[in-house]
Design a protein around this motif. Structure first.
Motif, short mmCIF file in Angstrom:
data_model
loop_
_atom_site.label_atom_id
_atom_site.label_comp_id
_atom_site.label_asym_id
_atom_site.label_seq_id
_atom_site.Cartn_x
_atom_site.Cartn_y
_atom_site.Cartn_z
N LYS A 66 0.84 -1.20 0.00
CA LYS A 66 0.00 0.00 0.00
C LYS A 66 0.88 1.25 0.00
CE LYS A 66 -3.41 2.53 2.75
NZ LYS A 66 -4.11 2.61 4.05
N GLU A 72 -4.36 -0.28 -3.01
CA GLU A 72 -5.13 0.81 -2.45
C GLU A 72 -6.18 0.24 -1.51
OE1 GLU A 72 -4.93 3.92 -6.25
OE2 GLU A 72 -6.73 2.72 -5.89
N SER A 82 -3.83 -0.79 -7.39
CA SER A 82 -3.90 0.60 -7.79
C SER A 82 -4.04 0.70 -9.31
CB SER A 82 -2.64 1.34 -7.35
OG SER A 82 -1.51 0.84 -8.07
#
Length: 288
Positions: A66, A72, A82
């Motif tokens: 992350k 995400e 992402s």
């Protein structure tokens, strides 16, 4: 630049990655790569525990991914790839399943770069990116690969804002001597082949063992066994096609281990991927 970390997690992997970290990347890449899909952390932990990864290690890997912009958080306890990671996988995925070999020795892509001393990050990105796409080093600032890597290389340079430092040429080797004689100085072909050999030695026995399991297990058990076999195998394989430049078959030994390793991967993928996917999706759905 966040996208730097995204590429670093996927292009041929990173030597410092732990096994469980690679498993997390593999699971998201296989089962949560469509836009809008997210994974409950509880389901991910359950799957990783089947691979002998403890929950704290799983959570640590998710947290690091992350921070690097690979994952995400989309809700409480839910994570997704992402946009950068999704785009990267969309552009690179075919190379894992269908690596290309140059058709002849005639066309080469040459990349020449000059980077100022105060742009060390750009120099690092160029060197590591070229290595992880399968380029060979002719000289410190001159790299070469079969011309079919041109689109992938251009995309990498543009994505990482490196075009100001490079010049690219489609070239033909005119000697002296044969290009085949130079390959050993441009690429560490012995190291690449050793990686293929290691893959084969690790997983060749899985073919026979898996056929024996098919007749003795129920479908849910079979799917669970497929998952436990498939994820480590796929994780080890997915880096290899990016290290291999895909040289013309005419310049490689007839016994080049990449050929048999590719066949082994294809056979295992056919045997295991469907059941592994079914098991993973069931496990993730139970935590919805």
């Amino acid at each position: 630049m966040r996208i730097v970390h995204v590429a670093d997690e996927f292009i041929a992997g990173r030597g410092s990655q732990t096994t469980h970290h690679r498993f997390v990347v593999t699971i998201f890449g296989l089962y949560a790569r469509e836009p809008g899909l997210s994974v409950p952390i509880g389901g991910l932990i359950d799957l990783l525990q089947e691979l002998d990864v403890d929950s704290s290690s799983a959570r640590s890997s998710v947290s690091r991914l992350k921070k690097k912009g690979v994952l995400e958080q989309t809700g409480k306890g839910r994570y997704a790839l992402s946009t950068e990671a999704y785009n990267h996988l969309s552009r690179r995925n075919d190379r894992i399943y269908t690596p290309r070999h140059a058709e002849n020795e005639g066309d080469w892509l040459m990349v020449v770069y000059t980077v100022p001393e105060d742009s060390r990050q750009a120099r690092h990105l160029l060197r590591t990116g070229l290595q992880k796409m399968g380029f060979g080093s002719v000289n410190p600032g001159v790299w070469i690969a079969p011309a079919h890597l041109s689109e992938e290389a251009t995309d990498y340079f543009e994505t990482h804002d490196l075009t100001q430092y490079i010049q690219t040429f489609t070239s033909t080797y005119n000697g002296p001597g044969e290009s085949k004689a130079e390959l050993g100085s441009w690429w560490d072909l012995e190291e690449i082949e050793l990686r293929y050999v290691h893959f084969e030695r690790t997983y060749i026995g899985l073919l026979g063992n898996w056929r024996d399991r098919v007749s003795s297990l129920s479908q849910p058990e079979l799917d669970a066994e497929a998952f436990k076999a498939f994820i480590p195998m796929f994780t080890q394989w997915r880096t290899l096609p990016f290290l291999d430049p895909g040289l013309p078959k005419s310049v490689l030994p007839r016994t080049w281990a990449g050929y048999s390793a590719q066949k082994l991967f294809n056979d295992l993928n056919t045997l295991l991927s469907e059941g592994a996917r079914a098991h993973a999706l069931r496990a993730l759905a139970q935590k919805e």
